[in-house]
Design a protein around this motif. Structure first.
Motif, PDB file in Angstrom:
ATOM      1  N   ASP A  49     -10.275   1.919  -5.228  1.00  0.00           N
ATOM      2  CA  ASP A  49      -9.918   0.606  -5.771  1.00  0.00           C
ATOM      3  C   ASP A  49      -8.220   0.515  -6.283  1.00  0.00           C
ATOM      4  OD1 ASP A  49     -12.850  -0.318  -5.758  1.00  0.00           O
ATOM      5  OD2 ASP A  49     -13.118   1.572  -8.466  1.00  0.00           O
ATOM      6  N   ASP A  50      -7.848   1.394  -5.673  1.00  0.00           N
ATOM      7  CA  ASP A  50      -5.592   1.102  -5.548  1.00  0.00           C
ATOM      8  C   ASP A  50      -5.716   0.939  -4.553  1.00  0.00           C
ATOM      9  OD1 ASP A  50      -6.160   1.846  -8.149  1.00  0.00           O
ATOM     10  OD2 ASP A  50      -7.055   3.720  -7.616  1.00  0.00           O
ATOM     11  N   ASP A  51      -4.430   0.626  -4.404  1.00  0.00           N
ATOM     12  CA  ASP A  51      -3.047   0.340  -3.393  1.00  0.00           C
ATOM     13  C   ASP A  51      -2.867   1.585  -2.528  1.00  0.00           C
ATOM     14  OD1 ASP A  51      -3.851  -1.885  -3.548  1.00  0.00           O
ATOM     15  OD2 ASP A  51      -2.078  -2.094  -5.550  1.00  0.00           O
ATOM     16  N   MET A  73       0.808  -0.995  -0.322  1.00  0.00           N
ATOM     17  CA  MET A  73       0.044  -0.274  -0.193  1.00  0.00           C
ATOM     18  C   MET A  73       0.498   1.477   0.056  1.00  0.00           C
ATOM     19  SD  MET A  73      -2.988  -0.874  -0.164  1.00  0.00           S
ATOM     20  CE  MET A  73      -5.054   0.687   0.945  1.00  0.00           C
ATOM     21  N   TYR A  74       0.402   2.167  -0.598  1.00  0.00           N
ATOM     22  CA  TYR A  74       1.034   3.351  -0.601  1.00  0.00           C
ATOM     23  C   TYR A  74       0.764   4.640   0.081  1.00  0.00           C
ATOM     24  CZ  TYR A  74       3.156   1.764  -5.131  1.00  0.00           C
ATOM     25  OH  TYR A  74       3.760   0.744  -6.048  1.00  0.00           O
TER      26      TYR A  74
END
Length: 211
Positions: free
Chosen positions: A23-25, A1-2
């Motif tokens: 929906d993204d990391d 995860m960022y």
């Protein structure tokens, strides 16, 4: 995860960015609403990406980008601001930001900018990039002359175009009124303007120009 840190005093921005990146990391690790809080936050943890509003209270606008880059080596900064890209983006990139998105940009554009900067790329909108490429060597073009302005000159120009007086500008930038007058003289010369009215007209033209 960022990890993302959001520095913005508009509450809706946090909710909006959370929705865009759902929906993204990415995880929003911290949200600050003041320049002093931003420095304290970064001293504890430097995120993968800082999303920054230039008008954050207790933050010195474009000058703060250079300061943050010096203090927190390697930090990636994406400017997400209410100010039009045509007026600030070039100076922000020159100061050390890796991207600039206006708050009127479509959701898809904001997400693209975040992804691109997080990967280490530079983001400017297509229209601005094309304009710069087209006029890179045109010394008679307003956009070309505007590129030669320093970050502080850009700030003073935009404050003048928004109707602020020398006293207001000096207070906002924590400089004296004589220094503001010096910047006005430089701006008149660099933008080849014969008067303050013409200088302001040029500044406003840049916001809508397709040159």
């Amino acid at each position: 995860m960022y990890q993302l840190t959001i520095a913005d005093h508009h509450p809706i921005v946090k909710e909006g960015l959370q929705h865009i990146l759902s929906d993204d990391d990415f995880i929003i690790s911290n949200v600050v609403v003041d320049g002093k809080d931003l420095n304290a936050s970064l001293e504890k943890t430097v995120p993968d990406l800082l999303i920054l509003e230039l008008d954050l209270p207790n933050l010195q606008g474009l000058s703060s980008i250079k300061a943050l880059r010096r203090k927190f080596a390697g930090i990636k900064i994406l400017i997400f601001s209410q100010h039009p890209e045509e007026m600030y983006a070039l100076s922000a990139i020159k100061a050390g930001a890796m991207g600039y998105v206006g708050k009127l940009a479509p959701i898809k554009t904001v997400r693209t900018a975040i992804m691109q900067v997080n990967k280490g790329g530079i983001y400017l909108n297509t229209e601005l990039s094309s304009m710069l490429a087209k006029n890179e060597n045109s010394s008679n073009n307003i956009a070309y002359r505007y590129k030669r302005l320093s970050s502080r000159e850009t700030e003073v120009l935009n404050m003048l175009s928004s109707g602020k007086r020398n006293k207001d500008i000096a207070q906002s930038l924590d400089i004296n009124e004589k220094t503001v007058s010096t910047y006005k003289t430089r701006l008149l010369r660099k933008l080849d303007a014969g008067s303050l009215a013409e200088l302001i007209q040029q500044a406003r033209l840049l916001q809508t120009s397709d040159l």
